[in-house]
Design a protein around this motif. Structure first.
Motif, mmCIF file in Angstrom:
data_model
loop_
_atom_site.group_PDB
_atom_site.id
_atom_site.type_symbol
_atom_site.label_atom_id
_atom_site.label_comp_id
_atom_site.label_asym_id
_atom_site.label_seq_id
_atom_site.Cartn_x
_atom_site.Cartn_y
_atom_site.Cartn_z
ATOM 1 N N SER A 60 13.959 -1.929 -10.822
ATOM 2 C CA SER A 60 13.558 -2.173 -9.434
ATOM 3 C C SER A 60 14.022 -1.083 -8.468
ATOM 4 N N SER A 61 15.028 -0.302 -8.827
ATOM 5 C CA SER A 61 15.456 0.786 -7.951
ATOM 6 C C SER A 61 14.650 2.059 -8.200
ATOM 7 N N GLN A 62 13.819 2.056 -9.239
ATOM 8 C CA GLN A 62 13.054 3.248 -9.588
ATOM 9 C C GLN A 62 11.546 3.057 -9.469
ATOM 10 N N ALA A 63 11.124 1.834 -9.138
ATOM 11 C CA ALA A 63 9.701 1.539 -8.968
ATOM 12 C C ALA A 63 9.579 0.397 -7.967
ATOM 13 N N ALA A 64 8.445 0.349 -7.290
ATOM 14 C CA ALA A 64 8.174 -0.759 -6.364
ATOM 15 C C ALA A 64 7.547 -1.891 -7.158
ATOM 16 N N LEU A 65 8.161 -3.060 -7.105
ATOM 17 C CA LEU A 65 7.669 -4.220 -7.837
ATOM 18 C C LEU A 65 6.861 -5.133 -6.924
ATOM 19 N N VAL A 80 10.595 -16.994 -16.447
ATOM 20 C CA VAL A 80 10.707 -15.717 -15.754
ATOM 21 C C VAL A 80 9.452 -15.498 -14.921
ATOM 22 N N ASN A 81 9.577 -14.742 -13.843
ATOM 23 C CA ASN A 81 8.467 -14.416 -12.960
ATOM 24 C C ASN A 81 7.963 -13.017 -13.270
ATOM 25 N N LEU A 82 6.683 -12.914 -13.629
ATOM 26 C CA LEU A 82 6.093 -11.628 -13.980
ATOM 27 C C LEU A 82 5.673 -10.854 -12.742
ATOM 28 N N VAL A 83 5.880 -9.533 -12.784
ATOM 29 C CA VAL A 83 5.522 -8.632 -11.699
ATOM 30 C C VAL A 83 4.859 -7.387 -12.289
ATOM 31 N N LEU A 84 4.256 -6.592 -11.432
ATOM 32 C CA LEU A 84 3.720 -5.286 -11.785
ATOM 33 C C LEU A 84 4.535 -4.240 -11.042
ATOM 34 N N ALA A 85 4.447 -2.984 -11.457
ATOM 35 C CA ALA A 85 5.203 -1.913 -10.806
ATOM 36 C C ALA A 85 4.276 -0.760 -10.435
ATOM 37 N N VAL A 86 4.557 -0.158 -9.277
ATOM 38 C CA VAL A 86 3.875 1.053 -8.824
ATOM 39 C C VAL A 86 4.957 2.054 -8.413
ATOM 40 N N PRO A 87 4.599 3.320 -8.272
ATOM 41 C CA PRO A 87 5.605 4.303 -7.870
ATOM 42 C C PRO A 87 6.206 3.976 -6.497
ATOM 43 N N LEU A 88 7.483 4.292 -6.342
ATOM 44 C CA LEU A 88 8.120 4.153 -5.033
ATOM 45 C C LEU A 88 7.348 4.991 -4.020
ATOM 46 N N GLY A 89 7.192 4.492 -2.818
ATOM 47 C CA GLY A 89 6.493 5.214 -1.759
ATOM 48 C C GLY A 89 4.996 5.006 -1.736
ATOM 49 N N ASN A 91 3.037 2.745 -0.742
ATOM 50 C CA ASN A 91 2.935 1.521 0.042
ATOM 51 C C ASN A 91 1.508 1.014 0.179
ATOM 52 N N GLN A 92 0.542 1.914 0.313
ATOM 53 C CA GLN A 92 -0.850 1.482 0.438
ATOM 54 C C GLN A 92 -1.315 0.805 -0.857
ATOM 55 N N MET A 93 -0.996 1.417 -1.982
ATOM 56 C CA MET A 93 -1.398 0.807 -3.251
ATOM 57 C C MET A 93 -0.675 -0.517 -3.463
ATOM 58 N N LEU A 94 0.610 -0.558 -3.146
ATOM 59 C CA LEU A 94 1.358 -1.799 -3.292
ATOM 60 C C LEU A 94 0.753 -2.886 -2.411
ATOM 61 N N GLY A 95 0.369 -2.527 -1.183
ATOM 62 C CA GLY A 95 -0.256 -3.487 -0.280
ATOM 63 C C GLY A 95 -1.575 -4.007 -0.811
#
Length: 110
Positions: A60-65, A80-89, A91-95
């Motif tokens: 979680s400190s190396q990717a945006a979950l 457990v709760n499943l999540v996906l990860a995108v690169p840090l920064g 923000n548009q893709m994460l949104g």
């Protein structure tokens, strides 16, 4: 995800395919271990990571979950709760991904 065949299969694959269709993106699958995929996220070689990641991920400190989109049973038998990860920064893709998850899996929206 099952990557043993010509194309990966599974619920996460279906989720990512639906998201890619919605944002008109092409998918190039990369099957590898978590550490390699996190490195690929950081270098920009991978845009989205799935594969049983949980909200307790040590990455979680190396990717945006994302927020949790589903529950599963962990190796210890606990939920457990499943999540996906995108690169840090990214923000548009994460949104966009969070919005997609809200629409696709509203039952898990906080």
């Amino acid at each position: 995800m099952d990557a043993t065949g010509a194309e990966p299969t599974g619920s996460e694959v279906d989720l990512i395919q639906a998201f890619a269709e919605e944002i008109d993106a092409e998918i190039e699958w990369t099957a590898s271990g978590e550490e390699s995929l996190i490195t690929a996220l950081k270098t920009g070689d991978v845009d989205l990571m799935a594969g049983g990641l949980t909200d307790q991920s040590p990455w979680s400190s190396q990717a945006a979950l994302t927020r949790s989109y589903a529950e599963d049973t962990g190796p210890d038998g606990k939920t457990v709760n499943l999540v996906l990860a995108v690169p840090l920064g990214e923000n548009q893709m994460l949104g966009e991904l969070e919005r997609f998850l809200d629409e696709r899996h509203p039952e898990t929206t906080p």
